[in-house]
Design a protein around this motif. Structure first.
Motif, mmCIF file in Angstrom:
data_model
loop_
_atom_site.group_PDB
_atom_site.id
_atom_site.type_symbol
_atom_site.label_atom_id
_atom_site.label_comp_id
_atom_site.label_asym_id
_atom_site.label_seq_id
_atom_site.Cartn_x
_atom_site.Cartn_y
_atom_site.Cartn_z
ATOM 1 N N ASP A 1 12.955 6.473 -10.307
ATOM 2 C CA ASP A 1 13.950 6.565 -11.371
ATOM 3 C C ASP A 1 13.347 6.197 -12.718
ATOM 4 O O ASP A 1 13.804 6.667 -13.757
ATOM 5 N N GLN A 2 12.305 5.354 -12.722
ATOM 6 C CA GLN A 2 11.723 4.875 -13.965
ATOM 7 C C GLN A 2 10.623 5.778 -14.500
ATOM 8 O O GLN A 2 10.513 5.997 -15.704
ATOM 9 N N SER A 3 9.777 6.318 -13.616
ATOM 10 C CA SER A 3 8.580 7.005 -14.102
ATOM 11 C C SER A 3 8.440 8.453 -13.649
ATOM 12 O O SER A 3 7.683 9.210 -14.258
ATOM 13 N N SER A 4 9.137 8.856 -12.611
ATOM 14 C CA SER A 4 9.003 10.223 -12.114
ATOM 15 C C SER A 4 10.346 10.711 -11.565
ATOM 16 O O SER A 4 10.514 10.892 -10.361
ATOM 17 N N PRO A 5 11.319 10.971 -12.439
ATOM 18 C CA PRO A 5 12.678 11.222 -11.974
ATOM 19 C C PRO A 5 13.027 12.674 -11.669
ATOM 20 O O PRO A 5 14.158 12.948 -11.270
ATOM 21 N N TYR A 6 12.077 13.621 -11.846
ATOM 22 C CA TYR A 6 12.453 15.027 -11.771
ATOM 23 C C TYR A 6 11.866 15.788 -10.591
ATOM 24 O O TYR A 6 12.403 16.818 -10.190
ATOM 25 N N VAL B 1 -5.481 -10.715 -31.896
ATOM 26 C CA VAL B 1 -5.609 -11.671 -30.793
ATOM 27 C C VAL B 1 -5.678 -10.857 -29.514
ATOM 28 O O VAL B 1 -4.661 -10.346 -29.047
ATOM 29 N N PRO B 2 -6.860 -10.674 -28.944
ATOM 30 C CA PRO B 2 -6.996 -9.846 -27.756
ATOM 31 C C PRO B 2 -6.080 -10.301 -26.632
ATOM 32 O O PRO B 2 -5.918 -11.500 -26.378
ATOM 33 N N SER B 3 -5.448 -9.343 -25.990
ATOM 34 C CA SER B 3 -4.560 -9.645 -24.877
ATOM 35 C C SER B 3 -5.363 -9.848 -23.605
ATOM 36 O O SER B 3 -6.307 -9.111 -23.318
ATOM 37 N N GLU B 4 -4.991 -10.863 -22.844
ATOM 38 C CA GLU B 4 -5.671 -11.108 -21.581
ATOM 39 C C GLU B 4 -5.194 -10.143 -20.498
ATOM 40 O O GLU B 4 -5.917 -9.836 -19.561
ATOM 41 N N ASP B 5 -3.943 -9.679 -20.620
ATOM 42 C CA ASP B 5 -3.370 -8.775 -19.630
ATOM 43 C C ASP B 5 -3.107 -7.425 -20.279
ATOM 44 O O ASP B 5 -2.223 -7.292 -21.128
ATOM 45 N N ASP B 6 -3.886 -6.412 -19.902
ATOM 46 C CA ASP B 6 -3.687 -5.078 -20.447
ATOM 47 C C ASP B 6 -2.405 -4.469 -19.891
ATOM 48 O O ASP B 6 -2.007 -4.738 -18.748
ATOM 49 N N ASP B 7 -1.767 -3.635 -20.697
ATOM 50 C CA ASP B 7 -0.631 -2.869 -20.209
ATOM 51 C C ASP B 7 -1.112 -1.867 -19.171
ATOM 52 O O ASP B 7 -2.202 -1.302 -19.275
ATOM 53 N N THR B 8 -0.281 -1.639 -18.162
ATOM 54 C CA THR B 8 -0.604 -0.613 -17.180
ATOM 55 C C THR B 8 -0.256 0.758 -17.738
ATOM 56 O O THR B 8 0.422 0.884 -18.757
ATOM 57 N N ALA B 9 -0.724 1.802 -17.048
ATOM 58 C CA ALA B 9 -0.389 3.165 -17.470
ATOM 59 C C ALA B 9 1.120 3.370 -17.472
ATOM 60 O O ALA B 9 1.661 4.046 -18.351
ATOM 61 N N SER B 10 1.811 2.778 -16.505
ATOM 62 C CA SER B 10 3.269 2.907 -16.456
ATOM 63 C C SER B 10 3.922 2.204 -17.640
ATOM 64 O O SER B 10 4.911 2.693 -18.202
ATOM 65 N N ASP B 11 3.379 1.052 -18.035
ATOM 66 C CA ASP B 11 3.912 0.344 -19.212
ATOM 67 C C ASP B 11 3.774 1.212 -20.458
ATOM 68 O O ASP B 11 4.705 1.320 -21.262
#
Length: 340
Positions: free
Chosen positions: A14-19, A233-243
């Motif tokens: 429902d969030q990333s591949s709804p079709y 300020v570099p982020s320690e946790d990168d966003d995922t592709a889904s984010d």
């Protein structure tokens, strides 16, 4: 017809591949045999890439029947590490930990032999439009269709362009019904000079009653500078592709309502002024992909009618015939002679 389906959004969600489940079910209801190979996770913006040196491992997705709750389609299913027995009649799709282009290769040549030859590859429906050159050149959806084309198969890249992500089940079902009819029409009247078609279907009410137009791809460009943002300020946790995809869709929803995303700002090259002759100093920086999508929407607004971006903005379905190559520019022939 035996149709191979892939996408760049991954298994039904429902969030990333709804079709994709809606399209598969609709094609099946039209009497087609549908085989499905999808990336096991989000693989947008990856074009026609393959993960070289990567050992691909399949898993198996068993979709639950589509349901409508509160006017919205509900996508669900289960994943197994082993396939169903050969005598099972339960529907099962293949997931691979790779790209849409790799899904196409694996689907065409390594599965589904018992179902007969594959007649057509459909990549999509993408969660969002794939119109204009800026979007299309990086699209994993179009990349999957391109891969099928260079393998000698007829293929279609299908994208659903949304203006509001709160669309209901009837709008998605209408888009899938139109897509199934259009896919059949294009296959039955395939232009021999065309390798693949890129279709953009707007998610609007009564889309089946609106115009379907032949279009050209709008040539546009990034004009606002870098597509990367410097992280102070570099982020320690990168966003995922889904984010990242979720952020893009929120921005596209706003822009679809004629709102511009963000503000113009200066860009940095990352290169500092030389501190001494023959020496170049660089400041250590981190970067985050953050393109300004208003470039795309402004290019559509400023363009003449007839291109794919314009058609979608009018609520029309766009069909763009493409060839699976980087076409040369005419007018250059003969030997190149360098000046003395």
């Amino acid at each position: 017809m035996h149709i191979l389906i892939t996408n760049d959004d991954g298994p039904p969600s429902d969030q990333s591949s709804p079709y994709v489940h809606s399209l598969v079910s609709t094609l099946q209801s039209h009497g087609h045999t549908v085989s499905v190979v999808l990336p096991h996770t989000q693989r947008s913006w990856i074009g026609k890439a393959h993960l070289v040196g990567h050992s691909i491992k399949p898993t198996y997705f068993r979709p639950s029947p589509l349901q409508v709750k509160n006017g919205r389609l509900c996508n669900s299913g289960t994943v197994s590490t082993r396939p169903l027995p050969e005598d099972s009649t339960e529907e099962e799709w293949i997931l691979v930990d790779s790209t849409p282009a790799s899904c196409v290769q694996i689907g065409l040549f390594h599965y589904f032999k018992a179902r007969g030859p594959i007649d057509l590859v459909v990549s999509g429906p993408n969660y969002g439009r794939n119109s204009t050159a800026v979007f299309s050149l990086s699209s994993g959806t179009i990349g999957g269709a391109m891969e099928a084309a260079v393998c000698g198969y007829k293929s279609i890249a299908l994208s659903y362009a949304f203006f509001d992500r709160n669309h209901d089940a009837s709008i998605i079902s209408g888009a899938s019904e139109l897509s199934a009819k259009l896919i059949q029409h294009l296959y039955a009247h395939w232009d021999p000079a065309t390798h693949l078609y890129s279709i953009n279907v707007p998610l609007v009410e009564n889309v089946g009653r609106r115009k379907i137009l032949w279009t050209q791809m709008l040539q546009n460009a990034w004009k606002s500078g870098s597509c990367f943002q410097v992280l102070e300020v570099p982020s320690e946790d990168d966003d995922t592709a889904s984010d990242i995809e979720a952020q893009i869709r929120r921005a596209e929803e706003k822009l679809g309502r004629k709102e511009l995303l963000g503000k113009d700002g200066g860009t940095e090259s990352g290169r500092e002024t030389p501190s001494g002759q023959g020496h170049i100093r660089y400041t250590h920086k981190h970067f985050k992909w953050a393109p300004r999508f208003k470039d795309v929407y402004e290019s559509v607004e400023q363009s003449e009618p007839g291109n794919d971006g314009w058609a979608v903005a009018q609520g029309y379905t766009s069909v763009t015939p493409l060839r699976a190559n980087f076409m040369h520019v005419n007018g250059f022939e003969g030997e190149i002679k360098l000046e003395e």
